[in-house]
Design an enzyme around this catalytic site. Structure first.
Site, mmCIF file in Angstrom:
data_model
loop_
_atom_site.group_PDB
_atom_site.id
_atom_site.type_symbol
_atom_site.label_atom_id
_atom_site.label_comp_id
_atom_site.label_asym_id
_atom_site.label_seq_id
_atom_site.Cartn_x
_atom_site.Cartn_y
_atom_site.Cartn_z
ATOM 1 N N LYS A 9 -13.338 -1.188 5.916
ATOM 2 C CA LYS A 9 -13.949 -2.170 4.712
ATOM 3 C C LYS A 9 -15.158 -3.034 5.139
ATOM 4 O O LYS A 9 -16.261 -3.187 4.505
ATOM 5 C CB LYS A 9 -12.680 -3.031 4.057
ATOM 6 C CG LYS A 9 -11.678 -2.270 3.599
ATOM 7 C CD LYS A 9 -11.807 -1.291 2.546
ATOM 8 C CE LYS A 9 -10.674 -0.625 1.739
ATOM 9 N NZ LYS A 9 -9.713 0.388 2.518
ATOM 10 N N TRP A 32 0.874 -1.334 0.036
ATOM 11 C CA TRP A 32 -0.028 0.004 -0.023
ATOM 12 C C TRP A 32 0.951 1.246 0.037
ATOM 13 O O TRP A 32 1.807 1.331 0.716
ATOM 14 C CB TRP A 32 -0.848 0.105 1.116
ATOM 15 C CG TRP A 32 -1.984 1.134 1.545
ATOM 16 C CD1 TRP A 32 -2.509 1.646 0.595
ATOM 17 C CD2 TRP A 32 -2.154 1.816 2.649
ATOM 18 N NE1 TRP A 32 -3.436 2.935 1.030
ATOM 19 C CE2 TRP A 32 -3.071 2.795 2.444
ATOM 20 C CE3 TRP A 32 -1.659 1.670 3.980
ATOM 21 C CZ2 TRP A 32 -3.522 3.584 3.329
ATOM 22 C CZ3 TRP A 32 -2.074 2.705 4.846
ATOM 23 C CH2 TRP A 32 -3.093 3.560 4.453
ATOM 24 N N ASP A 82 -0.767 -5.964 9.226
ATOM 25 C CA ASP A 82 -1.931 -5.111 8.874
ATOM 26 C C ASP A 82 -2.983 -5.633 8.341
ATOM 27 O O ASP A 82 -2.992 -6.353 7.420
ATOM 28 C CB ASP A 82 -1.363 -4.152 7.805
ATOM 29 C CG ASP A 82 -2.207 -2.753 7.256
ATOM 30 O OD1 ASP A 82 -3.469 -2.719 8.065
ATOM 31 O OD2 ASP A 82 -1.983 -2.150 6.664
#
Length: 462
Positions: A308, A191, A272
């Site tokens: 999300k 990311w 993560d």
């Protein structure tokens, strides 16, 4: 009314201004009131020369600042919004969309919010520095499992943070202050915000091989070699599931090899987890990699986000958990996390964490959430299959099986930057320049348009 008349009508205004001028200007021998009054006009005009004061010419002490570049991910949406084409498609930002292309608020989230709003006993007081205690406890159970030995032995320090990004930043700053090794290894690619977050937190960022462009899969041998050569004690960032941006995850057997290697070299895992339940549709399956590391009794850091899997993008709800060697150490770690958080943002917001806690603590609402979560995951899996089928039916050059092998919100298409630019110019399809597309932004209506664009780009620009 002329200024002179105002001053005549209000002589005290001159005295107040004169007093202000004497405070602001460099010290000088005491002057009489008459002298000060006489000097007021000149003094007030001299104030205009100070660089931080307003100027009729519009000058600024910040005039020399260069225009900052757009964020490579969020900038895609900026460009998309400027496009007036009726066929435009935004596949850049990682946010779920319905089949109609609309943002989704989960029904269970609306119910939870309604319960909170209708509870007249609720107040808007500050949360503690560590956040909502109930939220922290439930978040740790969600990712580690209710029967986790680390939780049962009180070896987990959890603090509420500002979504996943804030959790990573707090964890990074904690490590920069209190951990002996200040180098963190992140996968290549990862990311785009990861290197920025950890660098600003005070860590040195290095990378390890992860993605193999030739196979559009995992470069497992390269990963093992790079972690083997990392210094003992180094921090290693691991995507718990649904690797962003590639959608390529290790198998369970590969995770076990990674775990053994990292523990043998005393490498510190920093997970993560942005997509628990959102990748496969199963909360437990998507947490399997993390639980393997917790089960061996070792220490680790875990950043969680509810953006999300609960659709709480704008609420900025997340948690940082640090699994420690003992309950005593966990208490000390929590005390130091408070010292990181307090000058950063003081304490986290209440509303989003209350939504999460309301859902996680109620068995009926939890079940409803898992059903809605699986429906989102299943739709994304369906979009993968539809895109693969559409490219296959067109005879698009190349092997596109990676689309259905990869998992989660994103697919690393393998398209190069020229092909991406061509698709934007000719087909009004927006994605990041590395060829990453958000499968959640697709629908049955837009899949054919995307397939046509990919087919044209691959055929014309090799």
């Amino acid at each position: 009314m002329p200024t002179a008349n105002v001053r005549a009508a209000h002589p005290s205004a001159d005295r107040r201004l004169s007093t202000l001028v004497r405070h602001l200007l460099p010290s000088s021998p005491r002057t009489s009131a008459a002298e000060a009054a006489t000097a007021t006009s000149a003094d007030s005009s001299s104030l205009q020369a100070f660089p931080t004061m307003a100027s009729s010419q519009g000058s600024s002490v910040f005039a020399g600042i260069a225009q900052g570049p757009e964020d490579p991910i969020l900038g895609v949406t900026v460009a998309f919004n400027k496009d007036s084409s009726p066929v435009k498609v935004n596949l850049g930002v990682g946010a779920y969309r319905t089949e109609e292309g609309k943002p989704l608020v989960l029904n269970v989230v609306r119910r939870a919010e309604a319960m909170l709003i209708n509870n007249e006993s609720r107040v808007k007081e500050y949360l503690p520095i560590t956040g909502l205690a109930e939220f922290n406890k439930l978040s740790a159970k969600l990712i580690f499992g209710a029967d986790s030995p680390a939780i049962q032995e009180n070896r987990v320090a959890t603090v509420q943070c500002l979504s996943g990004t804030g959790s990573l930043r707090v964890g990074g700053e904690f490590l920069a202050r209190h951990y002996h090794e200040r180098t963190i290894y992140i996968p290549n690619p990862t990311w785009g915000n990861h290197p920025k977050v950890f660098t600003l937190a005070g860590l040195t960022v290095r990378s390890y091989r992860y993605y193999d462009p030739a196979t559009r899969g995992l470069d497992f041998q390269g990963l093992l070699e790079d972690l083997s050569s990392a210094p003992s004690g180094a921090i290693v960032l691991l995507h718990a599931c649904a690797h962003n941006p590639t959608g390529v995850d290790p198998t369970v057997e590969q995770w076990e090899q990674i775990r053994q290697l990292m523990r043998s070299k005393a490498l510190l895992p920093f997970f993560d987890s942005a997509y628990q339940g959102f990748a496969s549709g199963s909360l437990d399956k998507d947490a399997q990699s993390v639980r393997m590391f917790v089960a061996d009794g070792g220490e680790l850091l875990m950043a969680q986000s509810y953006a999300k899997n609960m659709g709480l993008y704008g609420e900025r709800v997340g948690a940082l958990s640090i699994v420690c060697g003992s309950a005593d150490v966990a208490g000390k770690v929590e005390s130091q996390l408070k010292l990181v958080i307090r000058p950063m943002y003081s304490n986290p917001p209440l509303h989003g964490a209350s939504i999460v806690a309301t859902i996680l603590k109620d068995s009926g609402m939890f079940d409803e959430w898992t059903m809605e979560l699986k429906a989102m995951a299943d739709r994304i899996i369906s979009m993968r299959q539809q895109l693969f089928d559409a490219l296959t039916s067109r005879g698009t050059p190349g092997d596109w099986s990676h689309i259905i092998k990869q998992i989660g919100m994103f697919t690393f298409t393998g398209l190069n930057s020229d092909q991406v630019a061509f698709m934007r110019q000719e087909f009004h399809i927006y994605m990041t320049s590395d060829g990453r597309i958000s499968m959640a932004g697709l629908s049955s209506r837009t899949v054919p348009h995307l397939a046509d664009a990919i087919d044209a780009a691959v055929t014309k620009l090799k």
